[in-house]
Write a protein that holds these residues in place. Structure first.
Motif, PDB file in Angstrom:
ATOM      1  N   ASN A 130      51.448 -24.270  12.626  1.00  0.00           N
ATOM      2  CA  ASN A 130      51.485 -23.050  13.452  1.00  0.00           C
ATOM      3  C   ASN A 130      50.714 -21.877  12.845  1.00  0.00           C
ATOM      4  O   ASN A 130      50.973 -20.723  13.182  1.00  0.00           O
ATOM      5  CB  ASN A 130      52.932 -22.632  13.724  1.00  0.00           C
TER       6      ASN A 130
ATOM      7  N   LYS B 145      47.730 -23.839  14.754  1.00  0.00           N
ATOM      8  CA  LYS B 145      47.798 -23.513  16.183  1.00  0.00           C
ATOM      9  C   LYS B 145      46.444 -23.130  16.747  1.00  0.00           C
ATOM     10  O   LYS B 145      46.175 -23.352  17.936  1.00  0.00           O
ATOM     11  CB  LYS B 145      48.805 -22.394  16.432  1.00  0.00           C
TER      12      LYS B 145
ATOM     13  N   ARG C 275      42.736 -23.925  21.667  1.00  0.00           N
ATOM     14  CA  ARG C 275      43.031 -23.915  20.230  1.00  0.00           C
ATOM     15  C   ARG C 275      41.831 -23.644  19.340  1.00  0.00           C
ATOM     16  O   ARG C 275      42.008 -23.442  18.130  1.00  0.00           O
ATOM     17  CB  ARG C 275      43.667 -25.258  19.829  1.00  0.00           C
TER      18      ARG C 275
END
Length: 248
Positions: free
Chosen positions: A67, A90, A136
């Motif tokens: 993340n 992420k 992303r």
């Protein structure tokens, strides 16, 4: 030359890869220098995977990308960012000096590795991969000074990863400014480099000297640590960790 890649360019890249015509249609590789790994301000060696990239890939096993946001600076093949992506980052920004390296090397590598990430879901549908990449990944090419001036990179990052980018003394200040501009206050920067670059002037010692001088002149407050050494081969290799001390 500088700028982000928009969706139409990404779609064009995916089309060429998917139809197996990509490498022959989109770029004439015989225009690359045949006797040199780089031509200053024209080709900075982005089509080659350098030894220090392997060192940083190994060391990255100690980092927690889950993340997190990552800037792969001077990305070339994009392996550092791709590895972070596979480890749960992420979002990734891939940056390279050369438009052609980005279009013909970085984007295809990222695209192909998305198939592994999603277990070949919708393999026949490049729009699926394109949507995931747009969610992303960012792709930015150009000179570091121009990127900062035009603010082409959209955010600050938890990690900046870079390999073989301190070989040229002339680029030290611009690289430093990229770090300062795009790292979060609690972020970490990892620079993989050879101890010396014969013939082009850069070295770990000179880069750290510049950082120290800039800190004395209040141009940064980075602290550094040599976190990895590899003495195999003719020229030793190291990884520098940079961070910003927390304010109590």
């Amino acid at each position: 030359m500088y700028g982000p890649f928009d969706e139409n360019i990404l779609k064009s890249s995916l089309y060429h890869i998917n139809n197996l015509r990509y490498l022959t249609n989109s770029y004439k590789f015989d225009t690359l220098p045949q006797q040199s790994d780089l031509v200053p301000n024209e080709y900075e060696g982005g089509f080659k995977i350098w030894e220090c990239t392997e060192d940083l890939l190994i060391y990255s096993g100690k980092l927690d990308f889950k993340n997190k946001s990552v800037l792969d600076l001077g990305c070339g093949s994009g392996l550092l960012g791709i590895n972070a992506l596979m480890e749960g980052a992420k979002n990734i920004c891939f940056q390279d000096f050369n438009h052609d390296v980005m279009l013909n090397f970085t984007i295809p590598n990222v695209w192909i590795n998305f198939f592994n990430l999603y277990n070949n879901v919708d393999f026949a549908n490049p729009d699926f991969i394109l949507n995931e990449m747009n969610d992303r990944c960012n792709f930015v090419y150009g000179d570091w000074g121009q990127i900062i001036h035009m603010d082409l990179i959209p955010m600050k990052y938890d990690y900046i990863l870079t390999s073989e980018t301190i070989y040229n003394l002339d680029n030290f200040t611009k690289l430093h400014d990229m770090f300062k501009h795009y790292i979060k206050s609690d972020g970490k920067i990892y620079i993989a480099a050879k101890s010396h670059y014969f013939g082009v002037g850069g070295s770990v010692h000179l880069f750290l000297k510049m950082l120290t001088e800039f800190k004395l002149n209040k141009k940064n407050n980075f602290i550094y640590n040599i976190c990895y050494n590899n003495d195999e081969g003719i020229v030793p290799r190291q990884i520098i960790e940079l961070s910003i001390p927390s304010i109590e």
